[in-house]
Design a protein around this motif. Structure first.
Motif, PDB file in Angstrom:
ATOM      1  N   TYR A 178      40.754  47.312  44.487  1.00  0.00           N
ATOM      2  CA  TYR A 178      39.658  48.046  43.871  1.00  0.00           C
ATOM      3  C   TYR A 178      39.957  49.540  43.855  1.00  0.00           C
ATOM      4  N   ILE A 179      39.724  50.162  42.732  1.00  0.00           N
ATOM      5  CA  ILE A 179      39.789  51.624  42.640  1.00  0.00           C
ATOM      6  C   ILE A 179      38.350  52.100  42.642  1.00  0.00           C
ATOM      7  N   THR A 180      38.009  52.845  43.700  1.00  0.00           N
ATOM      8  CA  THR A 180      36.625  53.273  43.866  1.00  0.00           C
ATOM      9  C   THR A 180      36.490  54.773  43.633  1.00  0.00           C
ATOM     10  N   LEU A 181      35.290  55.172  43.316  1.00  0.00           N
ATOM     11  CA  LEU A 181      34.986  56.581  43.115  1.00  0.00           C
ATOM     12  C   LEU A 181      35.228  57.362  44.410  1.00  0.00           C
ATOM     13  N   GLN A 239      38.326  61.202  47.690  1.00  0.00           N
ATOM     14  CA  GLN A 239      39.118  61.455  48.892  1.00  0.00           C
ATOM     15  C   GLN A 239      40.493  61.986  48.519  1.00  0.00           C
ATOM     16  N   PHE A 240      41.117  61.373  47.535  1.00  0.00           N
ATOM     17  CA  PHE A 240      42.428  61.835  47.075  1.00  0.00           C
ATOM     18  C   PHE A 240      42.340  63.251  46.531  1.00  0.00           C
ATOM     19  N   GLY A 264      32.650  51.308  48.219  1.00  0.00           N
ATOM     20  CA  GLY A 264      32.047  52.312  47.352  1.00  0.00           C
ATOM     21  C   GLY A 264      31.870  51.763  45.944  1.00  0.00           C
ATOM     22  N   ARG A 265      31.582  52.654  45.025  1.00  0.00           N
ATOM     23  CA  ARG A 265      31.365  52.261  43.636  1.00  0.00           C
ATOM     24  C   ARG A 265      32.707  51.939  42.967  1.00  0.00           C
ATOM     25  N   LEU A 325      48.181  56.233  46.210  1.00  0.00           N
ATOM     26  CA  LEU A 325      48.004  54.780  46.186  1.00  0.00           C
ATOM     27  C   LEU A 325      47.539  54.248  47.540  1.00  0.00           C
ATOM     28  N   ILE A 326      48.067  54.824  48.606  1.00  0.00           N
ATOM     29  CA  ILE A 326      47.642  54.400  49.953  1.00  0.00           C
ATOM     30  C   ILE A 326      46.180  54.760  50.180  1.00  0.00           C
ATOM     31  N   GLN A 327      45.784  55.961  49.749  1.00  0.00           N
ATOM     32  CA  GLN A 327      44.390  56.367  49.922  1.00  0.00           C
ATOM     33  C   GLN A 327      43.451  55.488  49.107  1.00  0.00           C
ATOM     34  N   LEU A 328      43.868  55.116  47.922  1.00  0.00           N
ATOM     35  CA  LEU A 328      43.048  54.212  47.113  1.00  0.00           C
ATOM     36  C   LEU A 328      42.920  52.844  47.782  1.00  0.00           C
ATOM     37  N   TYR A 329      44.004  52.400  48.387  1.00  0.00           N
ATOM     38  CA  TYR A 329      43.981  51.095  49.050  1.00  0.00           C
ATOM     39  C   TYR A 329      43.044  51.090  50.254  1.00  0.00           C
ATOM     40  N   TYR A 330      43.059  52.150  51.038  1.00  0.00           N
ATOM     41  CA  TYR A 330      42.245  52.185  52.249  1.00  0.00           C
ATOM     42  C   TYR A 330      40.788  52.553  51.995  1.00  0.00           C
ATOM     43  N   HIS A 331      40.461  53.020  50.823  1.00  0.00           N
ATOM     44  CA  HIS A 331      39.062  53.319  50.479  1.00  0.00           C
ATOM     45  C   HIS A 331      38.583  52.281  49.465  1.00  0.00           C
TER      46      HIS A 331
END
Length: 162
Positions: free
Chosen positions: A83-86, A91-92, A73-74, A64-70
């Motif tokens: 936003y949940i990006t590709l 990265q996750f 992107g698309r 969840l942290i990685q999704l938040y910081y990225h």
């Protein structure tokens, strides 16, 4: 003897791939090799899988942290302002496979006793440290300072060597 040299070479190749590559597609091949290697040659594999389930909770939180910081992107999905990006998912996956590969590699290292010759004296230390990895959660449960936790682990290593 040749078999051990092949295992040692395979160990270093997989370890190097884990260090130098981030792409999940590249890290997936060593994962498959390590999974096969553990299924075939690690008699404790099922027991070790049962002990790892608690790590999934902690890794889900890092997901969840990685999704938040990225956020760039698309965009695949938008939930409120999140936003949940590709790129975040890639990265996750890369980080998840890297950690999983290192765990599988450590299990096979401890089971097969790959180190021989000059490095053989370190095998027992490596096995002890790997054995105490799940005890990291003692740090959280007992609210132990990190310094005291490292002392605890080093004391256990010294006890096993005597």
């Amino acid at each position: 003897m040749l078999k051990n040299k092949i295992y040692l070479l395979l160990f270093f190749i997989i370890f190097a791939i884990n260090l130098f590559f981030q792409d999940w597609r590249i890290l997936f091949l060593p994962f498959l090799v390590l999974l096969y290697w553990n299924l075939g040659y690690n008699s404790k594999f099922k027991q070790q899988l049962k002990r790892i389930w608690i790590l999934c909770f902690f890794y889900l939180s890092t997901f969840l942290i990685q999704l938040y910081y990225h956020q760039e992107g698309r965009v695949l999905l938008q939930i409120f302002g999140f936003y949940i990006t590709l790129e975040g998912i890639r990265q996750f996956l890369g980080n998840f496979l890297r950690i999983l590969n290192l765990i599988l590699l450590s299990w096979i290292l401890a089971e097969q006793k790959i180190f021989h010759g000059h490095f053989a004296r370190y095998q027992e230390i490596v096995e002890t440290v790997i054995e105490f990895v799940p005890q990291v959660f003692i740090l959280f449960r007992k609210k132990m300072k990190i310094k005291w936790f490292f002392r605890y682990i080093l004391k256990k290593v010294q006890e096993k060597q005597q």
